[in-house]
Design a protein around this motif. Structure first.
Motif, PDB file in Angstrom:
ATOM      1  N   SER A 129       1.022 -10.089   3.464  1.00  0.00           N
ATOM      2  CA  SER A 129       0.953 -10.448   4.885  1.00  0.00           C
ATOM      3  C   SER A 129       1.794  -9.468   5.693  1.00  0.00           C
ATOM      4  CB  SER A 129       1.483 -11.874   5.103  1.00  0.00           C
ATOM      5  OG  SER A 129       0.673 -12.815   4.436  1.00  0.00           O
ATOM      6  N   GLY A 130       1.342  -9.215   6.896  1.00  0.00           N
ATOM      7  CA  GLY A 130       2.096  -8.319   7.764  1.00  0.00           C
ATOM      8  C   GLY A 130       1.189  -7.567   8.722  1.00  0.00           C
ATOM      9  N   VAL A 131       1.806  -6.585   9.365  1.00  0.00           N
ATOM     10  CA  VAL A 131       1.087  -5.759  10.337  1.00  0.00           C
ATOM     11  C   VAL A 131       0.723  -4.439   9.663  1.00  0.00           C
ATOM     12  CG1 VAL A 131       1.192  -4.613  12.582  1.00  0.00           C
ATOM     13  CG2 VAL A 131       2.313  -6.838  12.254  1.00  0.00           C
TER      14      VAL A 131
ATOM     15  N   GLU B 229       6.883  -1.586   4.766  1.00  0.00           N
ATOM     16  CA  GLU B 229       6.611  -1.737   3.339  1.00  0.00           C
ATOM     17  C   GLU B 229       5.948  -0.483   2.780  1.00  0.00           C
ATOM     18  OE1 GLU B 229       7.579  -4.234   1.542  1.00  0.00           O
ATOM     19  OE2 GLU B 229       8.276  -5.592   3.129  1.00  0.00           O
ATOM     20  N   ALA B 230       5.548  -0.572   1.536  1.00  0.00           N
ATOM     21  CA  ALA B 230       5.011   0.602   0.834  1.00  0.00           C
ATOM     22  C   ALA B 230       3.613   0.956   1.255  1.00  0.00           C
ATOM     23  CB  ALA B 230       5.041   0.354  -0.675  1.00  0.00           C
ATOM     24  N   GLY B 231       2.929   0.098   1.954  1.00  0.00           N
ATOM     25  CA  GLY B 231       1.579   0.413   2.395  1.00  0.00           C
ATOM     26  C   GLY B 231       0.562   0.126   1.327  1.00  0.00           C
ATOM     27  N   CYS B 232      -0.050   1.141   0.790  1.00  0.00           N
ATOM     28  CA  CYS B 232      -1.148   0.940  -0.169  1.00  0.00           C
ATOM     29  C   CYS B 232      -0.755   1.554  -1.527  1.00  0.00           C
ATOM     30  CB  CYS B 232      -2.413   1.575   0.378  1.00  0.00           C
ATOM     31  SG  CYS B 232      -3.924   1.024  -0.452  1.00  0.00           S
ATOM     32  N   SER B 233       0.328   1.010  -2.139  1.00  0.00           N
ATOM     33  CA  SER B 233       0.816   1.686  -3.347  1.00  0.00           C
ATOM     34  C   SER B 233       1.169   0.753  -4.492  1.00  0.00           C
ATOM     35  CB  SER B 233       2.060   2.530  -2.989  1.00  0.00           C
ATOM     36  OG  SER B 233       3.092   1.704  -2.492  1.00  0.00           O
ATOM     37  N   ASP B 234       0.960  -0.592  -4.370  1.00  0.00           N
ATOM     38  CA  ASP B 234       1.312  -1.452  -5.502  1.00  0.00           C
ATOM     39  C   ASP B 234       0.105  -1.679  -6.406  1.00  0.00           C
ATOM     40  OD1 ASP B 234      -0.272  -3.329  -4.240  1.00  0.00           O
ATOM     41  OD2 ASP B 234       1.396  -4.402  -3.324  1.00  0.00           O
ATOM     42  N   GLN B 235       0.291  -2.521  -7.399  1.00  0.00           N
ATOM     43  CA  GLN B 235      -0.747  -2.700  -8.420  1.00  0.00           C
ATOM     44  C   GLN B 235      -1.993  -3.386  -7.885  1.00  0.00           C
ATOM     45  OE1 GLN B 235       0.411  -5.494 -11.477  1.00  0.00           O
ATOM     46  NE2 GLN B 235       1.770  -6.648 -10.061  1.00  0.00           N
ATOM     47  N   TYR B 236      -1.880  -4.073  -6.760  1.00  0.00           N
ATOM     48  CA  TYR B 236      -3.043  -4.782  -6.226  1.00  0.00           C
ATOM     49  C   TYR B 236      -3.804  -3.959  -5.172  1.00  0.00           C
ATOM     50  CZ  TYR B 236      -0.758  -8.757  -8.454  1.00  0.00           C
ATOM     51  OH  TYR B 236      -0.164  -9.600  -9.359  1.00  0.00           O
ATOM     52  N   ARG B 237      -3.237  -2.798  -4.811  1.00  0.00           N
ATOM     53  CA  ARG B 237      -3.833  -2.005  -3.733  1.00  0.00           C
ATOM     54  C   ARG B 237      -4.299  -0.665  -4.273  1.00  0.00           C
ATOM     55  NH1 ARG B 237       0.463  -3.260   1.148  1.00  0.00           N
ATOM     56  NH2 ARG B 237       1.914  -3.729  -0.528  1.00  0.00           N
TER      57      ARG B 237
ATOM     58  N   GLY C 130      -2.699   7.902   5.948  1.00  0.00           N
ATOM     59  CA  GLY C 130      -1.771   7.039   5.234  1.00  0.00           C
ATOM     60  C   GLY C 130      -1.776   5.660   5.836  1.00  0.00           C
ATOM     61  N   PHE C 131      -1.694   4.629   4.978  1.00  0.00           N
ATOM     62  CA  PHE C 131      -1.716   3.243   5.447  1.00  0.00           C
ATOM     63  C   PHE C 131      -0.301   2.683   5.429  1.00  0.00           C
ATOM     64  CE2 PHE C 131      -5.988   4.071   4.148  1.00  0.00           C
ATOM     65  CZ  PHE C 131      -6.767   3.400   5.065  1.00  0.00           C
ATOM     66  N   LYS C 132       0.092   2.079   6.545  1.00  0.00           N
ATOM     67  CA  LYS C 132       1.433   1.545   6.708  1.00  0.00           C
ATOM     68  C   LYS C 132       1.370   0.030   6.835  1.00  0.00           C
ATOM     69  CE  LYS C 132       3.165   5.775   7.162  1.00  0.00           C
ATOM     70  NZ  LYS C 132       4.140   6.368   6.211  1.00  0.00           N
TER      71      LYS C 132
END
Length: 780
Positions: free
Chosen positions: A192-194, A167-175, A157-159
């Motif tokens: 942007s972020g860690v 944040e949601a990690g890898c779950s929005d429309q661009y990811r 899982g990606f955080k």
């Protein structure tokens, strides 16, 4: 520190960090990434926020106590509201809190809640990388995050962590997520972020990567932080598509590094001095004017180059030939795509796999060790990206001992034998590891020897001409496949029987007492012969010797005697079947007497008178030249009177009767001794000695007669006193006071003396007359 003291200190720290200040703005402290536990070498940022906004606030940071603020040191920087630790060490773990202050009369915020940071030895097991390998991109660009772990791990899982929250990690429309990667197709500022990845169980996680998405027209791109010491740091000043820069300046800590037309700057082999804040400034022309813009500052932190660690399986250093050993190289740096190179001190370059070894990933396996594998090994890891290589590992010494020694083939009794002799092939190999079983094979002229077993000996009972050839033996350790061959040994079988050659030393004339050696040599010089010596056609040998040197044997007569003269010859034999040679040709050995005669002479003669001088001379006629040293002994009536190596002369200056006797002389040299015939010496009495003796005897007889007459006369006359031939009487009227008698004494000289003779007569009282006793007191 005692456990109770440590507990009290922690309690006080907790109390101090959680102390509330009524009426002051609240303060929050967060970690980026939000890991309460990080690994050594990783980067962590503590961010402090004051309720109501951060305008005008300065921040104070505390660790384990609010008494002393944390200061900015190497590898620990304070920028605005953040406190960043690059390349964390175990000493960085502890409880942190912060608060803000502003104004001339400082207004303080409340202390934040405590945050516990734990720093563990080692590195994360998974590795998160960016593609392209830049931590800064423009909005609208595509970037892929990949999570890798040695051996693989399912359900990653990606955080994402941003602005103090996950944040949601890898779950929005661009990811989109595919396997172990997450792709951001059109990056936005919100991306942007860690970032990090972790397993579904949460037990495995990767390193953290900071991604910055900018909508400016210019950004400074750097690799993901931290950069490894010794690598090449590449800085890239990018301008958004549609913009053109005529010149780019690079800055470090606001000092110009380089001005150039290109957009990239490379710093080779970076070190701690290269840490700092970097930015770039781009120049462009618009409507005839020159404008410049600065990128945001990017802090570059360095981490120590990872150390390669070399281990061995099995762990012990002592291994034997044919055994299996594996060397493993590991780099504790949180990356899994290492390629390893192996080095051996004795070689000018990397170690490559061969027939006995193989390389597979981080393992160098020697399937069947040989002596050539002994040596000092090191390894180093390499990657296509940063870090491009690791430090060289610790040195590991591998000692490969012989399982058994190289065999040695020995031919007994020798490399040259005669027809019919027994021959033994002896194959010797020393076993170094207990329990090793050896098997033996024999070959002749590269062909297998018929009838040879698997033991360490092979016997040829009766050698024939067909057995001539070159022999080898091969030894194999059972169950290992390890084989070793001996050097080849030649065997020559001679036709017929040998005839020994007989010689002697010294070759000249032999005298009594000399040492003479007879040497018997068998043609060919092979050893193991037993030599038999014969004399004067006697049926049985007079002597037997052995020789294992192959140079012959000697029969030595240490002190030759006349009886040793005669005819000698020799024969030889050897082997269990006692194969004998022919007899040698005879030789004649003649021993000559050392002395022809020994004589004893007397001067002036064998008869001498008392008082005369006498010389006895011992002479020996020696035939050997040069003349050997002689030892003389003169004997009288069986008792030695002189013993000398200096002189053969015995002198008596004044002879006496006691010198009369039978004399002989003995001469000794080289152990040979001979004596002369007896010589009788007579010492006679001279005339004046006899006359003196007669006079002494006569005088004594006369004196004895006179003395006897005097005694008779005295007895008859009543003991008169005689002196000078006249009688003397004496009357004493006072004899009543006398003691009753006077003792007369005398002394007599030996008969040979002419001194005065004294006699003693004892008188006692015999008369009872009152007066007129006659008493003789003294006779003179």
């Amino acid at each position: 520190m005692q456990a109770c003291e440590l507990a009290a200190l922690i309690l006080l720290t907790v109390v101090s960090c959680s102390r509330q200040y009524e009426g002051l703005p609240k303060t929050t402290l967060t970690l980026e990434p939000p890991f309460p536990e990080i690994f050594t070498g990783e980067t962590v940022t503590l961010r402090c926020g004051v309720e109501g906004g951060s305008a005008g606030w300065k921040y104070l940071w505390y660790k384990d106590s609010e008494d002393t603020p944390v200061l900015q040191t190497a590898g620990r920087s304070i920028t605005g509201d953040s406190y960043t630790i690059t390349a964390a060490a175990v000493s960085d773990q502890g409880q942190y809190c912060c608060r803000g202050q502003r104004g001339d009369q400082p207004l303080y915020s409340q202390l934040s809640d405590k945050v516990t940071l734990t720093v563990s030895e080692g590195h994360p097991q998974a590795v998160l990388t960016l593609q392209p390998a830049w931590a800064q991109i423009f909005t609208g660009e595509t970037v892929t995050l990949s999570c890798e772990m040695e051996g693989g791990s399912a359900d990653w899982g990606f955080k994402q962590y941003r602005d103090g929250r996950e944040e949601a990690g890898c779950s929005d429309q661009y990811r989109s997520r595919y396997g172990d990667s997450c792709t951001i197709s059109k990056a936005q500022n919100s991306h942007s972020g860690v970032y990090w990845c972790e397993s579904a169980s949460g037990q495995e996680r990767s390193n953290a990567v900071t991604l910055a998405v900018s909508n400016q027209w210019m950004i400074l791109q750097t690799p993901p932080q931290p950069v490894i010491e010794g690598d090449t740091l590449t800085l890239r000043c990018r301008v958004r598509t549609g913009y053109t820069a005529t010149r780019v300046d690079f800055y470090k800590d606001n000092e110009v590094l380089q001005s150039q037309a290109g957009t990239e700057l490379s710093v080779d082999r970076v070190s701690k001095s290269d840490e700092g804040s970097y930015k770039c400034r781009a120049w462009r022309r618009m409507r005839g004017s020159c404008y410049s813009s600065d990128s945001e500052e990017v802090r570059v932190s360095l981490r120590e180059r990872p150390q390669a660690v070399l281990t061995r399986e099995p762990a012990w250093t002592q291994i034997y030939e044919s055994e299996r050993v594996t060397l493993r190289c590991q780099v504790q740096a949180g990356y899994t795509d290492w390629r390893f190179t192996w080095y051996k001190a004795e070689r000018n370059g990397p170690v490559t796999q061969d027939y006995y070894s193989s390389i597979d990933g981080d393992r160098f396996t020697i399937s069947s060790a040989t002596g050539d594998h002994s040596g000092e090994y090191t390894c180093k890891g390499e990657r296509t990206g940063n870090p491009s290589y690791s430090k060289t590992s610790n040195a590991l010494t591998l000692r490969v001992s012989e399982l058994f020694s190289t065999p040695t083939l020995t031919v007994l009794p020798g490399a040259s034998v005669w027809e019919g002799e027994a021959v033994t092939l002896q194959c010797g190999a020393h076993i170094n590891k207990q329990g090793t079983q050896l098997q033996y094979r024999y070959s002749k002229d590269n062909g297998t020897v018929r009838g040879a077993g698997s033991q360490d000996q092979h016997s040829i009972p009766a050698a024939g001409l067909r057995d001539t050839g070159r022999y080898q033996c091969e030894v194999e350790a059972a169950g290992t496949g390890l084989k070793k061959r001996s050097a080849s040994v030649s065997l020559t079988v001679r036709e017929g029987r040998p005839k020994p050659a007989l010689s002697w030393e010294p070759a000249g004339e032999i005298f009594e007492g000399d040492t003479v050696t007879l040497s018997c040599v068998v043609e060919g010089g092979s050893g193991g012969w037993r030599y038999l010596w014969y004399k004067d056609r006697q049926g049985a040998p007079v002597y037997q010797t052995d020789s294992s040197s192959g140079t012959g044997a000697g029969y030595t007569i240490s002190a030759a005697a006349l009886s040793h003269s005669g005819e000698y010859w020799c024969g030889a034999g050897r082997g269990r079947n006692t194969s004998y040679s022919q007899y040698s040709d005879p030789i004649w050995v003649n021993v000559t007497a050392l002395f022809s005669r020994v004589t004893l002479t007397a001067s002036p003669g064998a008869t001498v008178k008392e008082g005369e001088a006498l010389n006895l001379t011992c002479e020996a006629a020696v035939k050997k030249k040069p003349r050997p040293e002689l030892h003389y002994t003169i004997v009288r009536d069986g008792e030695p009177v002189t013993n000398s190596t200096d002189s053969a002369l015995y002198s008596i200056a004044i002879t006496e009767k006691s010198h009369t006797g039978s004399y002989t002389c003995a001469v000794e040299s080289q152990g040979v001794e001979k004596s002369s015939q007896e010589l009788h010496i007579e010492v006679q009495t001279s005339w004046h000695s006899a006359a003196a003796a007669g006079f002494s005897v006569g005088f004594f007889v006369i004196l004895l007669i006179v003395f006897t007459l005097l005694l008779l006369y005295h007895k008859i006359r009543g003991f008169p006193c005689i002196t000078g031939g006249k009688r003397r009487e004496r009357s004493d009227q006072n004899q009543d006071q006398a003691a009753g008698g006077v003792e007369l004494s005398s002394q007599a000289q030996q008969p040979d003396s002419e001194d005065i003779v004294y006699s003693a007569i004892d008188t006692s009282k015999h008369n009872n007359t009152k007066k007129g006793k006659n008493l003789c007191k003294l006779c003179l």
